[in-house]
Design a protein around this motif. Structure first.
Motif, PDB file in Angstrom:
ATOM      1  N   GLU A 127     -16.904  74.140 -14.833  1.00 22.15           N
ATOM      2  CA  GLU A 127     -18.178  74.248 -14.126  1.00 22.15           C
ATOM      3  C   GLU A 127     -18.341  75.596 -13.444  1.00 22.15           C
ATOM      4  OE1 GLU A 127     -20.710  72.486 -14.475  1.00 22.15           O
ATOM      5  OE2 GLU A 127     -19.677  71.007 -15.696  1.00 22.15           O
ATOM      6  N   LEU A 128     -17.251  76.150 -12.945  1.00 24.83           N
ATOM      7  CA  LEU A 128     -17.310  77.490 -12.359  1.00 24.83           C
ATOM      8  C   LEU A 128     -17.811  78.488 -13.393  1.00 24.83           C
ATOM      9  CD1 LEU A 128     -16.679  79.643 -10.191  1.00 24.83           C
ATOM     10  CD2 LEU A 128     -14.345  79.717 -11.110  1.00 24.83           C
ATOM     11  N   ILE A 129     -17.305  78.369 -14.622  1.00 21.06           N
ATOM     12  CA  ILE A 129     -17.688  79.312 -15.673  1.00 21.06           C
ATOM     13  C   ILE A 129     -19.064  78.987 -16.239  1.00 21.06           C
ATOM     14  CG2 ILE A 129     -17.089  80.145 -17.982  1.00 21.06           C
ATOM     15  CD1 ILE A 129     -14.113  79.616 -17.133  1.00 21.06           C
ATOM     16  N   ALA A 130     -19.278  77.723 -16.636  1.00 20.42           N
ATOM     17  CA  ALA A 130     -20.537  77.355 -17.289  1.00 20.42           C
ATOM     18  C   ALA A 130     -21.733  77.452 -16.362  1.00 20.42           C
ATOM     19  CB  ALA A 130     -20.432  75.930 -17.855  1.00 20.42           C
ATOM     20  N   ARG A 131     -21.593  76.963 -15.154  1.00 21.42           N
ATOM     21  CA  ARG A 131     -22.729  76.975 -14.232  1.00 21.42           C
ATOM     22  C   ARG A 131     -22.633  78.136 -13.229  1.00 21.42           C
ATOM     23  NH1 ARG A 131     -23.544  73.270 -17.976  1.00 21.42           N
ATOM     24  NH2 ARG A 131     -21.591  72.316 -17.338  1.00 21.42           N
ATOM     25  N   GLY A 132     -21.470  78.294 -12.586  1.00 21.24           N
ATOM     26  CA  GLY A 132     -21.338  79.329 -11.565  1.00 21.24           C
ATOM     27  C   GLY A 132     -21.461  80.738 -12.106  1.00 21.24           C
ATOM     28  N   ILE A 133     -20.978  80.961 -13.339  1.00 20.98           N
ATOM     29  CA  ILE A 133     -21.051  82.303 -13.927  1.00 20.98           C
ATOM     30  C   ILE A 133     -22.181  82.406 -14.942  1.00 20.98           C
ATOM     31  CG2 ILE A 133     -19.867  83.961 -15.404  1.00 20.98           C
ATOM     32  CD1 ILE A 133     -17.256  83.192 -14.028  1.00 20.98           C
ATOM     33  N   ALA A 151     -37.068  80.530 -17.005  1.00 26.44           N
ATOM     34  CA  ALA A 151     -35.770  81.199 -16.877  1.00 26.44           C
ATOM     35  C   ALA A 151     -34.663  80.189 -16.612  1.00 26.44           C
ATOM     36  CB  ALA A 151     -35.832  82.229 -15.751  1.00 26.44           C
ATOM     37  N   ALA A 152     -34.936  79.220 -15.735  1.00 29.26           N
ATOM     38  CA  ALA A 152     -33.937  78.193 -15.414  1.00 29.26           C
ATOM     39  C   ALA A 152     -33.639  77.322 -16.629  1.00 29.26           C
ATOM     40  CB  ALA A 152     -34.430  77.332 -14.252  1.00 29.26           C
ATOM     41  N   ALA A 153     -34.677  76.946 -17.376  1.00 28.88           N
ATOM     42  CA  ALA A 153     -34.489  76.101 -18.551  1.00 28.88           C
ATOM     43  C   ALA A 153     -33.649  76.809 -19.613  1.00 28.88           C
ATOM     44  CB  ALA A 153     -35.839  75.700 -19.133  1.00 28.88           C
ATOM     45  N   LEU A 154     -33.939  78.082 -19.856  1.00 30.54           N
ATOM     46  CA  LEU A 154     -33.165  78.843 -20.838  1.00 30.54           C
ATOM     47  C   LEU A 154     -31.722  79.014 -20.377  1.00 30.54           C
ATOM     48  CD1 LEU A 154     -35.737  81.595 -21.898  1.00 30.54           C
ATOM     49  CD2 LEU A 154     -34.878  79.697 -23.291  1.00 30.54           C
ATOM     50  N   ALA A 155     -31.537  79.266 -19.088  1.00 33.19           N
ATOM     51  CA  ALA A 155     -30.182  79.424 -18.550  1.00 33.19           C
ATOM     52  C   ALA A 155     -29.395  78.123 -18.683  1.00 33.19           C
ATOM     53  CB  ALA A 155     -30.255  79.856 -17.083  1.00 33.19           C
ATOM     54  N   ILE A 156     -30.058  76.998 -18.431  1.00 31.65           N
ATOM     55  CA  ILE A 156     -29.409  75.688 -18.578  1.00 31.65           C
ATOM     56  C   ILE A 156     -28.934  75.488 -20.007  1.00 31.65           C
ATOM     57  CG2 ILE A 156     -29.872  73.193 -18.653  1.00 31.65           C
ATOM     58  CD1 ILE A 156     -31.678  73.620 -16.182  1.00 31.65           C
ATOM     59  N   CYS A 157     -29.792  75.802 -20.972  1.00 34.13           N
ATOM     60  CA  CYS A 157     -29.459  75.590 -22.389  1.00 34.13           C
ATOM     61  C   CYS A 157     -28.359  76.531 -22.859  1.00 34.13           C
ATOM     62  CB  CYS A 157     -30.700  75.769 -23.252  1.00 34.13           C
ATOM     63  SG  CYS A 157     -31.948  74.485 -23.017  1.00 34.13           S
ATOM     64  N   ILE A 158     -28.415  77.794 -22.452  1.00 38.19           N
ATOM     65  CA  ILE A 158     -27.393  78.758 -22.857  1.00 38.19           C
ATOM     66  C   ILE A 158     -26.034  78.371 -22.276  1.00 38.19           C
ATOM     67  CG2 ILE A 158     -26.646  81.152 -22.573  1.00 38.19           C
ATOM     68  CD1 ILE A 158     -29.622  81.945 -22.741  1.00 38.19           C
ATOM     69  N   ALA A 159     -26.015  77.976 -21.009  1.00 38.58           N
ATOM     70  CA  ALA A 159     -24.761  77.547 -20.390  1.00 38.58           C
ATOM     71  C   ALA A 159     -24.219  76.290 -21.067  1.00 38.58           C
ATOM     72  CB  ALA A 159     -24.981  77.291 -18.898  1.00 38.58           C
ATOM     73  N   ALA A 160     -25.117  75.382 -21.464  1.00 40.58           N
ATOM     74  CA  ALA A 160     -24.698  74.150 -22.124  1.00 40.58           C
ATOM     75  C   ALA A 160     -24.081  74.431 -23.489  1.00 40.58           C
ATOM     76  CB  ALA A 160     -25.887  73.203 -22.268  1.00 40.58           C
ATOM     77  N   ILE A 161     -24.671  75.375 -24.218  1.00 46.44           N
ATOM     78  CA  ILE A 161     -24.104  75.753 -25.521  1.00 46.44           C
ATOM     79  C   ILE A 161     -22.704  76.345 -25.332  1.00 46.44           C
ATOM     80  CG2 ILE A 161     -24.339  77.354 -27.467  1.00 46.44           C
ATOM     81  CD1 ILE A 161     -27.398  77.024 -27.149  1.00 46.44           C
ATOM     82  N   GLY A 162     -22.570  77.175 -24.315  1.00 50.08           N
ATOM     83  CA  GLY A 162     -21.251  77.733 -24.028  1.00 50.08           C
ATOM     84  C   GLY A 162     -20.235  76.661 -23.696  1.00 50.08           C
ATOM     85  N   ALA A 163     -20.629  75.685 -22.887  1.00 49.33           N
ATOM     86  CA  ALA A 163     -19.730  74.586 -22.537  1.00 49.33           C
ATOM     87  C   ALA A 163     -19.377  73.761 -23.773  1.00 49.33           C
ATOM     88  CB  ALA A 163     -20.376  73.702 -21.474  1.00 49.33           C
ATOM     89  N   THR A 179     -22.622  69.409 -25.579  1.00 47.39           N
ATOM     90  CA  THR A 179     -23.751  70.291 -25.277  1.00 47.39           C
ATOM     91  C   THR A 179     -24.895  69.509 -24.656  1.00 47.39           C
ATOM     92  OG1 THR A 179     -23.179  71.834 -27.060  1.00 47.39           O
ATOM     93  CG2 THR A 179     -25.456  71.881 -26.258  1.00 47.39           C
ATOM     94  N   GLN A 180     -25.170  68.325 -25.204  1.00 48.26           N
ATOM     95  CA  GLN A 180     -26.238  67.490 -24.639  1.00 48.26           C
ATOM     96  C   GLN A 180     -25.911  67.082 -23.200  1.00 48.26           C
ATOM     97  OE1 GLN A 180     -27.862  64.357 -27.457  1.00 48.26           O
ATOM     98  NE2 GLN A 180     -26.082  65.040 -28.621  1.00 48.26           N
ATOM     99  N   LEU A 181     -24.681  66.630 -22.988  1.00 43.80           N
ATOM    100  CA  LEU A 181     -24.288  66.210 -21.645  1.00 43.80           C
ATOM    101  C   LEU A 181     -24.276  67.402 -20.686  1.00 43.80           C
ATOM    102  CD1 LEU A 181     -21.393  63.745 -22.539  1.00 43.80           C
ATOM    103  CD2 LEU A 181     -23.748  63.188 -21.924  1.00 43.80           C
ATOM    104  N   SER A 182     -23.904  68.565 -21.217  1.00 41.83           N
ATOM    105  CA  SER A 182     -23.857  69.758 -20.378  1.00 41.83           C
ATOM    106  C   SER A 182     -25.253  70.208 -19.954  1.00 41.83           C
ATOM    107  CB  SER A 182     -23.144  70.891 -21.117  1.00 41.83           C
ATOM    108  OG  SER A 182     -22.795  71.940 -20.236  1.00 41.83           O
ATOM    109  N   ILE A 183     -26.245  69.917 -20.779  1.00 42.57           N
ATOM    110  CA  ILE A 183     -27.626  70.197 -20.365  1.00 42.57           C
ATOM    111  C   ILE A 183     -27.961  69.369 -19.125  1.00 42.57           C
ATOM    112  CG2 ILE A 183     -30.058  69.848 -20.988  1.00 42.57           C
ATOM    113  CD1 ILE A 183     -29.323  70.681 -23.828  1.00 42.57           C
TER     114      ILE A 183
END
Length: 227
Positions: A127-133, A151-163, A179-183
């Motif tokens: 979570e530190l990496i996916a969301r915090g960073i 911007a928030a929606a795109l950031a959420i999706c990009i972080a979820a793909i990374g996770a 990825t779905q759960l990470s969204i």
């Protein structure tokens, strides 16, 4: 985007590319990256290159409200999980590879150790990496160019793909599920006021329930012998 956010985001992308391309079945490479990025962040904090607020770890105005929101969101995620699995099954026939978690089925002691590891590696470091960073950095970058919700929606999706890619060692179906759960984790992060503690607790509790179900062979993929 600050210098720390740029460097941390770049390091995260490089690490994920290495994991997916070269070490896609290696949990060791995954853990080394998680720990290395965490140590880099701690060093940046100590040197004043980043603040707790920039990582989503600012002061919590009401722990009670945060915990209530977290528990409600946990219930939502548990309810959505079967649908996430069904959607992923449509795209990938092969089930997730979960042999790495087989040890937690052997004893209560190993289950407890597995849950503690899940809280550290998943709930805190991931979570530190996916969301915090990642989410905070991408959101900061896009906020100057796009409307705040976009911007928030795109950031959420990009972080979820990374996770999701962090879990490539479990196979492509697992990547889609996570990825779905990470969204959903990302949405919780944003609606809680970019509060990393809310998503850390929610992630930790979700993994705890998942591990207990897997250890007691009550989850769909817990029968490793049958896979």
């Amino acid at each position: 985007m600050t210098t720390f956010q740029f460097i941390a985001l770049l390091l995260t992308v490089i690490w994920l590319v290495i994991v997916v391309v070269r070490f896609r079945r290696s949990t060791l490479a995954l853990m080394i990256g998680l720990v290395a990025l965490a140590l880099f962040t701690i060093a940046a904090l100590a040197l004043g290159k980043v603040t707790l607020m920039q990582l989503g770890m600012g002061p919590v105005h009401s722990w009670l409200l945060m915990l209530v929101l977290t528990l409600v969101w946990l219930g939502l995620m548990l309810a959505y999980s079967p649908l996430a699995d069904r959607l992923a099954t449509r795209w990938f026939a092969k089930p997730p590879t979960l042999e790495a978690f087989g040890a937690i089925q052997q004893s209560v002691t190993k289950l407890i150790a597995g849950i503690l590891a899940a809280w550290l590696l998943g709930g805190i470091l991931e979570e530190l990496i996916a969301r915090g960073i990642v989410l905070m950095s991408v959101d900061s970058l896009l906020a100057g160019w796009l409307p705040v919700p976009v911007a928030a929606a795109l950031a959420i999706c990009i972080a979820a793909i990374g996770a999701g890619l962090m879990h490539f060692y479990q196979g492509p179906r697992a990547v889609v599920i996570i990825t779905q759960l990470s969204i959903l984790f990302g949405i919780l992060f944003v609606i809680s006021g970019y509060n990393l503690w809310a998503v850390v607790i929610c992630h930790g509790l979700y993994d705890t329930i998942a591990f207990i179900r897997f250890a007691t062979k009550k989850s769909r993929y817990s029968n490793l012998e049958g896979e």
